[in-house]
Design an enzyme around this catalytic site. Structure first.
Site, mmCIF file in Angstrom:
data_model
loop_
_atom_site.group_PDB
_atom_site.id
_atom_site.type_symbol
_atom_site.label_atom_id
_atom_site.label_comp_id
_atom_site.label_asym_id
_atom_site.label_seq_id
_atom_site.Cartn_x
_atom_site.Cartn_y
_atom_site.Cartn_z
ATOM 1 C CG ASP A 72 84.708 8.622 -1.907
ATOM 2 O OD1 ASP A 72 83.898 9.277 -2.592
ATOM 3 O OD2 ASP A 72 85.285 9.053 -0.893
HETATM 4 N N1 URA Z 1 82.402 10.055 2.973
HETATM 5 C C1 URA Z 1 83.517 9.822 2.245
HETATM 6 O O1 URA Z 1 84.566 10.401 2.497
HETATM 7 N N2 URA Z 1 83.419 8.935 1.222
HETATM 8 C C2 URA Z 1 82.296 8.266 0.926
HETATM 9 O O2 URA Z 1 82.281 7.462 -0.014
HETATM 10 C C3 URA Z 1 81.152 8.513 1.698
HETATM 11 C C4 URA Z 1 81.235 9.418 2.715
#
Ligand code: URA
Length: 220
Positions: A72
């Site tokens: 993310d």
């Molecule tokens: N889980 C999440 O919530 N975000 C990520 O970027 C990777 C795994």
């Protein structure tokens, strides 16, 4: 060697392929890079909204590299970047269940007695989610640092998991992807994987069934 056999295999990393004596353009050599992704970068090679991308951070390497999976925008940590599409495909395939290890700072105090519940798993809106490992690292003020391992790469999985347990994530970092760990690489920096690391990645997906095996080297 001269051949008229269309089934002849060539390795673009090793062989020079020529047509009537004229060498064909050389296939790009394979590059494998570990990036310590900072928060505030999108995991794409270009962003229509003009936000900073992980590609910006490895541009100086001079090869067009693609991220292996996603983190993310606000998550930092291990992100592999490569131009090896076959290996990328295998590394991300759920069949291999490559472990992704995250350190999540979560709101509130998580007590050791809660760990069985954390390990049991929860049902998210896209199905059950169960980490393969959960450890309490330490309390951090009003939050708790928890280390979780998941063997799949579902969208926002760690955030949704912790939220479902009543402890929303306040910050998230991936510390390992399969055999590759962050080590001391500073945030925002990248480095080439060592041959040993590339070998370890290949070994992690070595039991490829034929339908997933990389395509045979291109026929001439
Ligand atoms: N889980 C999440 O919530 N975000 C990520 O970027 C990777 C795994």
């Amino acid at each position: 060697m001269v051949t008229r056999d269309l089934a002849t295999l060539a390795d673009p990393d090793v062989d020079i392929v020529a047509l009537r004596g004229t060498p064909l353009p050389h296939a790009e050599s394979k590059r494998y890079v570990l990036l310590h992704k900072p928060s505030g970068y999108v995991t794409t090679v270009s962003d229509p909204r003009g936000r900073p991308t992980v590609a910006d951070l490895v541009r100086k390497i001079g090869a067009r590299l693609y991220p292996v999976g996603r983190l993310d925008w606000d998550v930092e940590g291990v992100l592999l970047m490569t131009n090896d599409g076959d290996l990328t495909h295998q590394l991300l395939h759920p069949r291999y269940g490559l472990p992704r290890v995250y350190e999540a700072e979560v709101r509130g105090s998580v007590k050791p007695g809660e760990l069985p519940r954390w390990r049991r798993g929860v049902t998210l809106e896209d199905g059950p989610a169960t980490p393969s490992a959960v450890e309490l690292v330490r309390p951090v003020g009003a939050t708790t640092l928890v280390r979780l391992t998941f063997t799949e790469g579902r969208k926002h999985e760690v955030k949704r998991y912790c939220e479902a347990l009543g402890h929303p994530v306040t910050s998230l970092r991936r510390v390992a992807f399969g055999p590759i760990t962050l080590g001391t690489l500073p945030v925002g920096k990248s480095r080439p994987l060592t041959p040993h690391e590339v070998h370890a990645l290949r070994a992690a997906v070595a039991s490829a069934p034929s339908s997933l095996a990389p395509p045979a080297r291109f026929p001439l």
